[in-house]
Design a protein around this motif. Sequence first.
Motif, short mmCIF file in Angstrom:
data_model
loop_
_atom_site.label_atom_id
_atom_site.label_comp_id
_atom_site.label_asym_id
_atom_site.label_seq_id
_atom_site.Cartn_x
_atom_site.Cartn_y
_atom_site.Cartn_z
N THR A 35 32.02 55.56 30.31
CA THR A 35 32.94 54.82 31.17
C THR A 35 33.58 53.67 30.40
OG1 THR A 35 31.70 55.34 33.18
CG2 THR A 35 33.14 53.43 33.27
N GLN A 36 34.90 53.54 30.55
CA GLN A 36 35.64 52.45 29.94
C GLN A 36 35.76 51.30 30.94
OE1 GLN A 36 37.43 53.28 26.58
NE2 GLN A 36 35.64 54.57 26.88
N VAL A 37 35.64 50.06 30.46
CA VAL A 37 35.74 48.94 31.38
C VAL A 37 36.50 47.78 30.74
CG1 VAL A 37 33.52 47.93 30.69
CG2 VAL A 37 34.45 47.44 32.96
N ASP A 38 37.31 47.13 31.56
CA ASP A 38 38.06 45.95 31.14
C ASP A 38 37.82 44.87 32.18
OD1 ASP A 38 40.07 44.06 30.50
OD2 ASP A 38 41.52 45.13 31.73
N ILE A 39 37.35 43.70 31.75
CA ILE A 39 37.14 42.56 32.65
C ILE A 39 38.18 41.50 32.32
CG2 ILE A 39 35.51 40.85 33.51
CD1 ILE A 39 33.25 42.55 32.34
N GLU A 40 38.97 41.14 33.32
CA GLU A 40 40.02 40.14 33.15
C GLU A 40 39.75 38.93 34.04
OE1 GLU A 40 42.82 40.17 31.04
OE2 GLU A 40 41.63 41.79 30.21
N VAL A 41 40.00 37.75 33.50
CA VAL A 41 39.86 36.52 34.27
C VAL A 41 41.23 35.85 34.35
CG1 VAL A 41 38.86 34.21 34.29
CG2 VAL A 41 37.46 36.15 33.61
N GLN A 42 41.59 35.42 35.55
CA GLN A 42 42.86 34.72 35.74
C GLN A 42 42.62 33.47 36.58
OE1 GLN A 42 45.78 35.45 34.31
NE2 GLN A 42 46.88 33.77 35.29
N ILE A 48 37.63 51.61 34.38
CA ILE A 48 37.49 50.62 35.45
C ILE A 48 38.07 49.29 35.00
CG2 ILE A 48 35.86 49.37 36.91
CD1 ILE A 48 33.87 51.66 36.49
N ALA A 49 38.94 48.73 35.82
CA ALA A 49 39.51 47.41 35.58
C ALA A 49 38.94 46.44 36.61
CB ALA A 49 41.02 47.44 35.67
N ILE A 50 38.40 45.32 36.15
CA ILE A 50 37.83 44.30 37.03
C ILE A 50 38.59 43.00 36.83
CG2 ILE A 50 35.77 42.96 37.61
CD1 ILE A 50 34.10 45.32 36.63
N ASN A 51 39.16 42.47 37.90
CA ASN A 51 39.94 41.23 37.84
C ASN A 51 39.21 40.13 38.61
OD1 ASN A 51 42.63 42.30 36.64
ND2 ASN A 51 42.15 43.73 38.28
N LEU A 52 38.78 39.11 37.89
CA LEU A 52 38.09 37.98 38.49
C LEU A 52 39.10 36.84 38.64
CD1 LEU A 52 35.44 36.70 39.44
CD2 LEU A 52 34.91 36.15 37.06
N LEU A 53 39.46 36.51 39.88
CA LEU A 53 40.57 35.60 40.14
C LEU A 53 40.11 34.30 40.80
CD1 LEU A 53 43.05 38.22 41.69
CD2 LEU A 53 42.65 37.68 39.27
N GLU A 90 38.16 37.82 44.42
CA GLU A 90 38.87 36.57 44.69
C GLU A 90 37.87 35.46 45.06
OE1 GLU A 90 42.86 37.59 46.88
OE2 GLU A 90 41.35 39.06 47.47
N LEU A 91 37.69 34.52 44.15
CA LEU A 91 36.68 33.49 44.33
C LEU A 91 36.90 32.59 45.56
CD1 LEU A 91 36.01 32.44 40.64
CD2 LEU A 91 34.42 33.54 42.20
N PRO A 92 38.15 32.23 45.91
CA PRO A 92 38.33 31.37 47.10
C PRO A 92 37.83 32.00 48.40
CG PRO A 92 40.29 31.33 45.73
CD PRO A 92 39.42 32.43 45.20
#
Length: 219
Positions: free
Chosen positions: A73-80, A116-121, A157-159
Amino acid sequence: MESFNRLNDLYFKKLLGDKKRKNLTLSFLNGILNKDDENYFTDITFLDKDNEPLTLDGKLSKLDIRADLNDGTQVDIEVQVCPFKFMAERSLYYWSKMYSEQLEKGAEYKKLKKAIAINLLAFDYLEDEQEWHNIYNLLNVKSHNKLTDHIEIHFLELPKFTLKDMRKIRASEAWLAYFSGKYSKEELEEIAMTTPAIKEAVEFEDTFLQDKIERRAYE
């Protein structure tokens, strides 16, 4: 350091993007992806985070954390941290490159693995969604049947995150509590009783902040 930002680019990559702490990355991924003991990811290989453009004037992709898991499995973790209205488009773009780059010329499509793309916002992005964790797949618009499980895009979404019961906490909630900055060290210590990786993350944070060189780079 009361205002310490755990989503800081440098710190985040040091914490979850270093092979010396891949157990923390696996804890985060297994929690977010809701893996149980039977399908738990057991290993991870970090890859080059700079994807070269396909053309001379192409856009260079800078991935925060890019890795292969033990089943391929391929995974990308992005933080914005700052609000960005094109997160969906950016995430899909990164996902497409991650998926397409698996095959060399002439390779068979059956060799393709899930991506899998994971976006931590740190901001509200999905206005029509109330939950803090939303997952998107490729579905039939009428029947809602899934076309393939090869595409999976997560938005955290952290908020929107609130810990409901500290005594019944899941690993995904423990990690969101940590990155949210809403909880004290004492509360994180209580959370660490059910998720030991959080204790290790807090200990690494203390070491990081005491290192003058790392602290200066963070600031």
